[in-house]
Design an enzyme around this catalytic site. Structure first.
Site, PDB file in Angstrom:
ATOM      1  N   VAL A  15       0.803  -1.154  -0.120  1.00 37.52           N
ATOM      2  CA  VAL A  15      -0.006   0.058  -0.048  1.00 37.52           C
ATOM      3  C   VAL A  15       0.783   1.360   0.040  1.00 37.52           C
ATOM      4  CG1 VAL A  15      -1.874   1.209   1.283  1.00 37.52           C
ATOM      5  CG2 VAL A  15      -1.810  -1.042   1.137  1.00 37.52           C
ATOM      6  N   GLU A 130     -10.471   5.483   4.974  1.00 34.80           N
ATOM      7  CA  GLU A 130     -11.245   4.899   4.136  1.00 34.80           C
ATOM      8  C   GLU A 130     -10.906   3.453   3.487  1.00 34.80           C
ATOM      9  OE1 GLU A 130     -14.233   6.530   2.139  1.00 34.80           O
ATOM     10  OE2 GLU A 130     -13.976   4.122   1.942  1.00 34.80           O
ATOM     11  N   VAL A 133     -11.612  -0.577   4.832  1.00 34.01           N
ATOM     12  CA  VAL A 133     -12.617  -1.369   4.350  1.00 34.01           C
ATOM     13  C   VAL A 133     -12.806  -1.429   2.756  1.00 34.01           C
ATOM     14  CG1 VAL A 133     -15.138  -2.268   4.747  1.00 34.01           C
ATOM     15  CG2 VAL A 133     -13.972  -1.120   6.399  1.00 34.01           C
ATOM     16  N   ILE A 137     -12.814   0.675  -2.996  1.00 29.33           N
ATOM     17  CA  ILE A 137     -14.358   1.309  -3.048  1.00 29.33           C
ATOM     18  C   ILE A 137     -14.651   2.214  -1.838  1.00 29.33           C
ATOM     19  CG2 ILE A 137     -16.663   0.270  -2.931  1.00 29.33           C
ATOM     20  CD1 ILE A 137     -15.728  -2.635  -3.147  1.00 29.33           C
ATOM     21  N   GLU A 191      -2.881 -10.504   4.108  1.00 26.93           N
ATOM     22  CA  GLU A 191      -2.493  -9.704   5.123  1.00 26.93           C
ATOM     23  C   GLU A 191      -1.159 -10.536   5.469  1.00 26.93           C
ATOM     24  OE1 GLU A 191      -4.173  -7.115   7.121  1.00 26.93           O
ATOM     25  OE2 GLU A 191      -4.853  -7.284   5.075  1.00 26.93           O
ATOM     26  N   ASP A 202     -10.217 -10.688   9.425  1.00 22.44           N
ATOM     27  CA  ASP A 202     -10.010  -9.557   8.571  1.00 22.44           C
ATOM     28  C   ASP A 202     -11.307  -9.150   8.033  1.00 22.44           C
ATOM     29  OD1 ASP A 202      -8.355  -7.627   6.862  1.00 22.44           O
ATOM     30  OD2 ASP A 202      -9.856  -8.509   5.385  1.00 22.44           O
ATOM     31  N   LYS A 206     -13.561  -5.519   9.324  1.00 23.78           N
ATOM     32  CA  LYS A 206     -14.248  -4.959   8.600  1.00 23.78           C
ATOM     33  C   LYS A 206     -15.789  -4.509   8.832  1.00 23.78           C
ATOM     34  CE  LYS A 206     -10.956  -5.855   4.900  1.00 23.78           C
ATOM     35  NZ  LYS A 206     -10.423  -6.612   3.765  1.00 23.78           N
ATOM     36  N   GLY A 303      -5.064  -4.995  -3.086  1.00 23.78           N
ATOM     37  CA  GLY A 303      -4.264  -4.477  -4.011  1.00 23.78           C
ATOM     38  C   GLY A 303      -3.688  -3.227  -3.963  1.00 23.78           C
TER      39      GLY A 303
END
Ligand code: NDP
Ligand code: HSE
Length: 431
Positions: A15, A130, A133, A137, A191, A202, A206, A303
């Site tokens: 990320v 943001e 989760v 999106i 993860e 996970d 969420k 991703g």
């Protein structure tokens, strides 16, 4: 008025690398939107010797958190190291130092979100999450802003990319669970400890974040009923397909006058259901609002660049607030006292696969157990149909409570003709 915004990036993995790439590649657009350039001033990593893909000056990398947090020119911290203790500590220290935080960390937000949002508020800082989760999106902002005026009664969907990727590869490409998981890990979806993905934790985290926001109450992990991928037994995907269903690891959260229920479990979706055709690392979430009705949000759930898009979206929001001097003005306190339903108040249809001795009278005996528990059956099928020593009996119930389902399971396990309860699933909609 600031003439540039400086970012301290904690983590430069899947990320973090994506965030750096977007900030570099889209610098001109971001500068136009914000009126000032956004720069990565320092980057925290664990291993300074690792080769990095994005062209950033080597001297901005450090393995000392203090180098980032104590730099007075850094305005905003982006936490993408993952984990709980160190990440939470870094977020707390940043907020106490008056630096806003953007995080993709669902572990920390599910466990300590309320406490951290309060701390952010007290320090007049933003805390945005943001990317925690649904990867790329924009779900959090949708719940907080777009649907803010509505009363949300239910959310249901696929919120873990890794398990959805694995199930897709197993169903459509006949891959083994192990190979599909290795591929998801290689692609950066899983993860650091992929048991969090496959055991449903996970997704449960969420759902804690989504349900807390949607129902404005303080849902925590203990409130979530969790069953992971290991509940999906050999042959189940094919068997489900024969009955017109697709197995997905899904999250659900419902609220009515009796209380809330939140679950993560493998669910059978009719093949005609839109969630049945959400494949690979994609996520999709249905949100039902009293006024808006049914809405669905779909996109890449994991991703590098999709997740980094959500993170950089938060960076833009935090920078705008910085420019306007209105940070830390988010409303976070839950409105409602939490009331969690018990198992006798949760209703669904169930699919049961029971391995039995193929003897005369077994079917009658088992259907009598369902009747005794007040459960009526929509489907009863034996697999295989011909005479064999052992056979699977498939029962699909009409709506029953989870308590009835559990009581039936327990009684079946004690029945001498039953060799074992192979698997059981909640069923969504009609096949
Ligand atoms: P990675 O493992 O790819 O990257 C983690 C980064 O943090 C690495 O650069 C690592 O350093 C650094 N790091 C880890 N621990 C420390 C530490 N104690 N001190 C200093 N640096 C540290 O993780 P991801 O990028 O995949 O995930 C980051 C976060 O984003 C997690 O919370 C994850 O749940 C979340 N997330 C991930 C998504 C994804 O698709 N991957 C999607 C949505 C959210 P080094 O490079 O030296 O090893
Ligand atoms: N491991 C997570 C997933 C990353 O697969 O969904 C995105 O949160």
């Amino acid at each position: 008025m600031k003439n540039e915004i400086n970012i301290g990036l904690l983590g430069f993995g899947v990320v973090g690398g994506g965030v750096a790439k977007i900030l570099q590649d889209h610098q001109e657009d971001l500068c136009h939107k914000l009126g000032v350039p956004v720069k990565i001033k320092r980057v925290l990593v664990k291993d300074l010797t690792k080769k990095r893909d994005v062209a950033l000056a080597p001297e901005i990398f450090t393995s000392e958190l203090d180098d980032v947090l104590e730099d007075p020119s850094i305005d905003l911290i982006v936490e993408v190291i993952g984990g709980t203790r160190e990440a939470k500590d870094a977020i707390e220290r940043s907020l106490r130092a008056g630096k806003g935080v953007v995080t993709a960390n669902k572990d920390v937000m599910a466990e300590s979100g309320l406490e951290l949002l309060k701390l952010a508020d007290e320090n007049k800082c933003d805390l945005f999450f943001e990317a925690s989760v649904g990867g790329g999106i924009p779900l959090i902002r949708t719940l907080e802003d777009g649907l803010a005026s509505d009363r949300i009664s239910a959310l249901t969907g696929i919120v873990n990319g890794t398990t959805n990727f694995i199930l897709t590869k197993m169903k459509h490409e006949n891959k083994s669970y192990e190979d599909a998981l290795a591929e998801a890990t290689e692609l950066g979806f899983a993860e650091a400890d992929p048991s969090a993905d496959v055991d449903g934790i996970d997704a449960a985290r969420k759902m804690v974040i989504l349900a807390s926001l949607a129902f404005s109450t303080d849902v925590n992990l203990d409130d979530v009923y969790v069953r992971g991928m290991k509940e999906i037994k050999d042959g189940d995907l094919e068997l489900a397909e024969r009955f017109g269903y697709t197995v997905k690891l899904a999250g659900s959260a419902k609220k009515d006058e009796e209380g809330i229920e939140v679950a993560v479990e493998p669910v059978l979706f009719p093949n005609s259901h839109p969630l049945a055709s959400v494949n690979n690392e994609f996520n999709a979430v249905y949100v039902y609002g009293d006024a808006v009705g049914e809405t669905m949000f779909y996109g890449p759930g994991a991703g590098s660049l999709p997740t980094a898009t959500s993170v950089t979206g938060d960076i833009v929001a935090a920078c705008r607030n910085l420019m306007l001097g209105v940070n830390g003005s988010r409303l976070h306190a839950p409105q409602h006292k939490k009331k969690v339903k018990d198992d006798s108040q949760k209703f669904a249809r169930y699919f049961h696969r029971i391995l039995v001795k193929d003897e005369v009278g077994v079917l009658t005996k088992l259907t009598a157990i369902y009747s005794a528990h007040g459960a009526s059956l929509a489907t009863v099928v034996q697999q295989p149909e011909e005479n064999v020593a052992e056979a699977d009996l498939i029962f699909i119930t009409h709506q029953i409570s989870r308590q009835q389902h559990l009581d039936i399971m327990n009684e079946l396990k004690e029945t001498p003709e039953v060799i074992g309860v192979q698997s059981h699933y909640r069923v969504e909609g009609e096949a």
